[in-house]
Design a protein around this motif. Structure first.
Motif, PDB file in Angstrom:
ATOM      1  N   ASP A  16       0.840  -1.199   0.000  1.00 17.97           N
ATOM      2  CA  ASP A  16       0.000   0.000   0.000  1.00 17.97           C
ATOM      3  C   ASP A  16       0.871   1.243   0.000  1.00 17.97           C
ATOM      4  O   ASP A  16       2.065   1.189   0.321  1.00 17.97           O
ATOM      5  N   ASP A 139      -5.598   0.098   0.679  1.00 19.87           N
ATOM      6  CA  ASP A 139      -6.214  -0.504   1.870  1.00 19.87           C
ATOM      7  C   ASP A 139      -6.051  -2.019   1.861  1.00 19.87           C
ATOM      8  O   ASP A 139      -6.866  -2.736   2.431  1.00 19.87           O
ATOM      9  N   GLY A 141      -3.535  -4.028   3.091  1.00 20.96           N
ATOM     10  CA  GLY A 141      -3.127  -4.588   4.387  1.00 20.96           C
ATOM     11  C   GLY A 141      -4.133  -4.320   5.497  1.00 20.96           C
ATOM     12  O   GLY A 141      -4.194  -5.055   6.485  1.00 20.96           O
ATOM     13  N   THR A 142      -4.916  -3.260   5.356  1.00 14.13           N
ATOM     14  CA  THR A 142      -5.857  -2.903   6.427  1.00 14.13           C
ATOM     15  C   THR A 142      -7.225  -3.554   6.248  1.00 14.13           C
ATOM     16  O   THR A 142      -7.842  -3.991   7.214  1.00 14.13           O
ATOM     17  N   VAL A 143      -7.719  -3.610   5.004  1.00 18.74           N
ATOM     18  CA  VAL A 143      -9.111  -4.022   4.785  1.00 18.74           C
ATOM     19  C   VAL A 143      -9.258  -5.233   3.857  1.00 18.74           C
ATOM     20  O   VAL A 143      -9.953  -6.196   4.196  1.00 18.74           O
ATOM     21  N   PRO A 146      -6.349  -8.423   5.360  1.00 13.80           N
ATOM     22  CA  PRO A 146      -5.678  -8.149   6.636  1.00 13.80           C
ATOM     23  C   PRO A 146      -4.803  -9.304   7.124  1.00 13.80           C
ATOM     24  O   PRO A 146      -3.956  -9.098   7.982  1.00 13.80           O
ATOM     25  N   LYS A 151       3.215  -7.233   4.663  1.00 13.55           N
ATOM     26  CA  LYS A 151       2.526  -5.964   4.395  1.00 13.55           C
ATOM     27  C   LYS A 151       3.566  -4.856   4.349  1.00 13.55           C
ATOM     28  O   LYS A 151       4.333  -4.687   5.300  1.00 13.55           O
ATOM     29  N   SER A 199     -12.209   3.071   4.664  1.00 18.79           N
ATOM     30  CA  SER A 199     -10.885   2.602   4.250  1.00 18.79           C
ATOM     31  C   SER A 199      -9.940   3.713   3.823  1.00 18.79           C
ATOM     32  O   SER A 199      -9.446   3.727   2.696  1.00 18.79           O
ATOM     33  N   ALA A 202      -3.954   4.352   4.838  1.00 21.86           N
ATOM     34  CA  ALA A 202      -3.245   4.300   6.126  1.00 21.86           C
ATOM     35  C   ALA A 202      -2.412   3.032   6.166  1.00 21.86           C
ATOM     36  O   ALA A 202      -2.784   2.025   5.557  1.00 21.86           O
ATOM     37  N   ALA A 204      -1.185  -0.340   7.782  1.00 17.69           N
ATOM     38  CA  ALA A 204      -1.680  -1.307   8.763  1.00 17.69           C
ATOM     39  C   ALA A 204      -0.722  -1.296   9.949  1.00 17.69           C
ATOM     40  O   ALA A 204       0.467  -0.990   9.788  1.00 17.69           O
ATOM     41  N   GLU A 205      -1.248  -1.622  11.132  1.00 18.12           N
ATOM     42  CA  GLU A 205      -0.384  -1.621  12.332  1.00 18.12           C
ATOM     43  C   GLU A 205       0.814  -2.541  12.177  1.00 18.12           C
ATOM     44  O   GLU A 205       1.894  -2.266  12.677  1.00 18.12           O
TER      45      GLU A 205
END
Ligand code: DC
Length: 232
Positions: A16, A139, A141-143, A146, A151, A199, A202, A204-205
């Protein structure tokens, strides 16, 4: 593990990042080196945007955009050497890079129901990957994925990204751009993509953030290939 993943999940690589970070060329090269497939999710949003404009639909009219999304068939080819994208069988790989599509794509991709539909399409494509796959977007890695094993959030300073985008447009499309104007347009699109409610762009953590401002192409590719090696 959800059905959205191919069996060899260690080879689902999410990349991302903002526009102009070099994501596309890096993602394709990583996929080529690893011998896996490649999916450009930005191209899917662009393909829908192309269809919306082609039909004379207002890209800011969410309901009308959703109707177009339900009416067209978008198909992505996943060969990193030759990624293709069609709308109802029409090859749109060139027109989706046009300035008209670029100007309208953020509005189209901000509609929640449109995203839900296109995310489902992306997951289907990933689930049907026969080996691994590199998936690039905003999005992933985040959505979208996941549970992806690797990532990466690839970024670079706005000035560096604008310079790269301008150089690339000149080389590939014979388009001479004002770098300052390109930087303002990139910043505007980043701000829109990062502040939308659904989304937003951003990291991902659990993503590895790679700032490529001072790295060249080969260094970025090598770093990601190395990261993939660590999860095998
Ligand atoms: O990567 P790109 O510039 O081709 O993406 C085009 C637009 O699509 C971008 O402005 C944001 C949107 N996009 C998105 O919202 N989610 C993704 N996974 C990929 C792209």
């Amino acid at each position: 593990m959800s059905a959205a993943y191919p069996r060899d999940v260690s080879r689902v690589i999410a990349i991302d990042g903002p526009a102009g970070s070099g994501k596309s060329s890096v993602s394709r090269e990583v996929a080529r080196r690893l011998g896996v497939q490649y999916l450009d999710t930005g191209a899917i949003y662009r393909a829908l945007t192309w269809a919306v404009l082609e039909r004379g639909v207002d890209p800011t009219d969410g309901g009308a955009v959703l109707e177009v999304a339900g009416a067209v068939t978008i198909t992505s080819g996943t060969d990193p050497m030759n990624p293709t994208i069609t709308v109802d069988g029409v090859d749109v790989s060139a027109p989706i890079r046009g300035d008209d599509v670029t100007a309208a794509v953020s509005a189209v991709s901000a509609v929640p129901e449109v995203r839900a539909r296109l995310v489902a399409l992306q997951r289907e494509r990933v689930a049907s990957a026969t080996s691994g796959i590199v998936v690039e977007g905003r999005d992933i890695g985040t959505v979208v994925l996941p549970d992806a094993q690797v990532k990466v959030f690839l970024t670079a300073s706005p000035a560096v990204r604008a310079q790269r985008r301008a150089t690339q447009d000149e080389r590939e499309r014979d388009l001479v751009r004002d770098v300052q104007e390109t930087e303002s347009a990139l910043r505007a699109r980043d701000a829109f993509d990062s502040s939308r409610t659904v989304s937003p762009l951003a990291a991902a953590e659990d993503a590895i953030v790679l700032d490529a401002s001072n790295m060249d192409f080969d260094q970025v590719v090598a770093r990601i290939v190395e990261l993939v090696g660590t999860v095998r």
